[in-house]
Design a protein around this motif. Structure first.
Motif: not given
Ligand SMILES: C[S@@+](CC[C@H](N)C(=O)[O-])C[C@H]1O[C@@H](n2cnc3c(N)ncnc32)[C@H](O)[C@@H]1O
Length: 425
Positions: A206-235
């Motif tokens: 889903l993350l790959e397909k989020l439109p540019a308008s999506n709030n999560f995608r537009r928030n540049p500070f949310l990058i934790d999920h990129k580090a690992s699956d554990a971080e993605l689950v946590d977030l």
């Protein structure tokens, strides 16, 4: 574990995905440090800089995860102790997840640390665990995952010494803009998916397909999920998660009769960081400190976690105020900065420049900045530093020196680089 403290979904998550993802072998290469729980920092905020860590000091890390804070505290306390090993069971690690505990234990073993007691269990059961009271409690990223955070905080207070303090971290509401709608969307998307690992796959899709308008995608500070699956689950896939504004966390803290000794880094909670217009600043002059901090948080909109120290007592922060004798005995300590290197760079440019997630910050430093930096080696008190500088400039007076030191201190302390301590009485 008592029935009331059992949160099966939370426990399952951290058994499957211990957080944060850590490889114990990395302990041979580096020590992870951070806030809260750096000894110099917690001494400054909770003990007026007076604690002597070569003496027994009991710390609890509640919800210790894979061990970052427990390892950092245990290593620092061991280093500060007379024999370099620390005291037996000086740090107590407690977590629901046995998978997380195993990683933390392995990390301690790799470092040769022998001063940690590892326990599995819920922090909600602390009043019944018959542990001796603690001088300090670290609880980061845990209270906001409890059904009732207030109850969790009370439980921590039940094992805190009267003059002890805590370093806490809870999520910040505005910096997490976009997280909660996405969490809710993912609950619907994965409602038929049993395994957490399959939910992770669907989420990544889903993350790959989020439109540019999506709030999560537009928030540049949310990058934790990129580090690992554990971080993605946590977030994004957490079963119990909430965030706090400054007024909400003030209420949480007050529910246990605690006071906030300081936010880390202070500069993020100061209106002057974001507003330079004197007319606007004048309009806020009569507001109390917490209201101003709440305004700063709203203006910045980028605080995704609140790190702060709390105590039962008031006035626990080391301060430059008071008599000359009191100021003279303060020892400025730079944190993780080399005084000589800092002095060299300040000689070239007497400014402190940084960026707070998209907010550029330039702090002007006083004329003596380089000379002061060079002498902040953690051993010299202000009387010694003053005398040394006086040999370079015989016209230097104490008041002028203190004014310049205050400017220097306020700039570096606001960014969490400089703290004050005193030699033990
Ligand atoms: C987001 S992780 C944070 C880990 C660590 N404090 C850190 O900052 O790296 C939350 C941790 O709290 C633990 N936890 C959640 N509820 C708990 C409870 N009631 N008692 C003890 N640990 C708990 C989880 O198992 C997990 O390891």
């Amino acid at each position: 574990m008592s029935k009331s403290s059992f949160q099966p979904a939370v426990q399952d998550q951290y058994e499957t995905y211990p957080y944060p993802a850590r490889n114990p072998a990395d302990e041979r290469k580096r020590l992870i440090t951070g806030s809260p729980s750096n000894l110099v920092e917690l001494n400054h905020y909770l003990f007026s800089g007076r604690r002597d860590f070569s003496q027994p000091f009991r710390a609890l890390v509640a919800g210790g995860g894979t061990g970052d804070a427990a390892i950092m505290l245990a290593q620092q306390l061991a280093d500060a102790s007379p024999d370099g090993k620390g005291f037996e069971n000086q740090v107590t690690y407690l977590d629901l997840s046995s998978a997380s505990r195993r990683i933390a234990e392995q990390r301690a073993k790799t470092r040769g640390l022998q001063n940690i007691l590892f326990l599995n269990g819920s922090l909600l059961d602390l009043p019944h665990l018959e542990l001796d009271a603690f001088d300090y409690i670290d609880c980061c990223g845990v209270l906001h995952h409890l059904d009732k955070p207030e109850t969790g905080l009370k439980s921590l207070c039940s094992v805190l010494k009267q003059d002890g303090g805590m370093g806490l971290m809870v999520y910040g509401e505005y910096g997490r803009e976009g997280v909660y709608p996405l969490q809710s969307l993912l609950r619907d998307l994965t409602h038929k998916t049993e395994k957490l690992s399959d939910k992770v796959k669907l989420t990544r899709r889903l993350l790959e397909k989020l439109p540019a308008s999506n709030n999560f995608r537009r928030n540049p500070f949310l990058i934790d999920h990129k580090a690992s699956d554990a971080e993605l689950v946590d977030l994004l896939l957490h079963s119990c998660d909430r965030a706090y504004t400054v007024p909400q966390l003030t209420e949480l803290i007050a529910s246990s009769d605690l006071t906030i000794a300081g936010f880390i880094e202070p500069i993020r909670y100061q209106l002057e960081t974001y507003i330079k217009d004197p007319v606007l600043l004048r309009a806020t002059e009569s507001l109390d400190g917490m209201t101003r901090a709440a305004m700063a948080e709203k203006i910045a909109s980028n605080i995704k976690m609140h790190v702060f120290y709390v105590t039962r007592q008031k006035n626990t922060v080391a301060k430059l105020e008071g008599t000359r004798a009191s100021a003279e005995s303060l020892i400025p300590v730079l944190r993780e900065m080399n005084p000589a290197q800092l002095a060299t760079s300040l000689k070239k440019s007497p400014q402190l420049k940084t960026s707070l997630e998209g907010v550029p910050v330039t702090l002007q430093l006083p004329r003596l900045a380089a000379a002061l930096a060079e002498r902040c080696d953690g051993t010299k008190d202000l009387s010694v530093i003053f005398e040394e500088l006086k040999t370079l400039d015989s016209r230097l007076e104490w008041d002028g020196f203190l004014t310049q030191f205050r400017e220097f201190y306020q700039a570096f302390n606001s960014l969490n680089h400089l703290f004050l301590r005193r030699t033990a009485p």
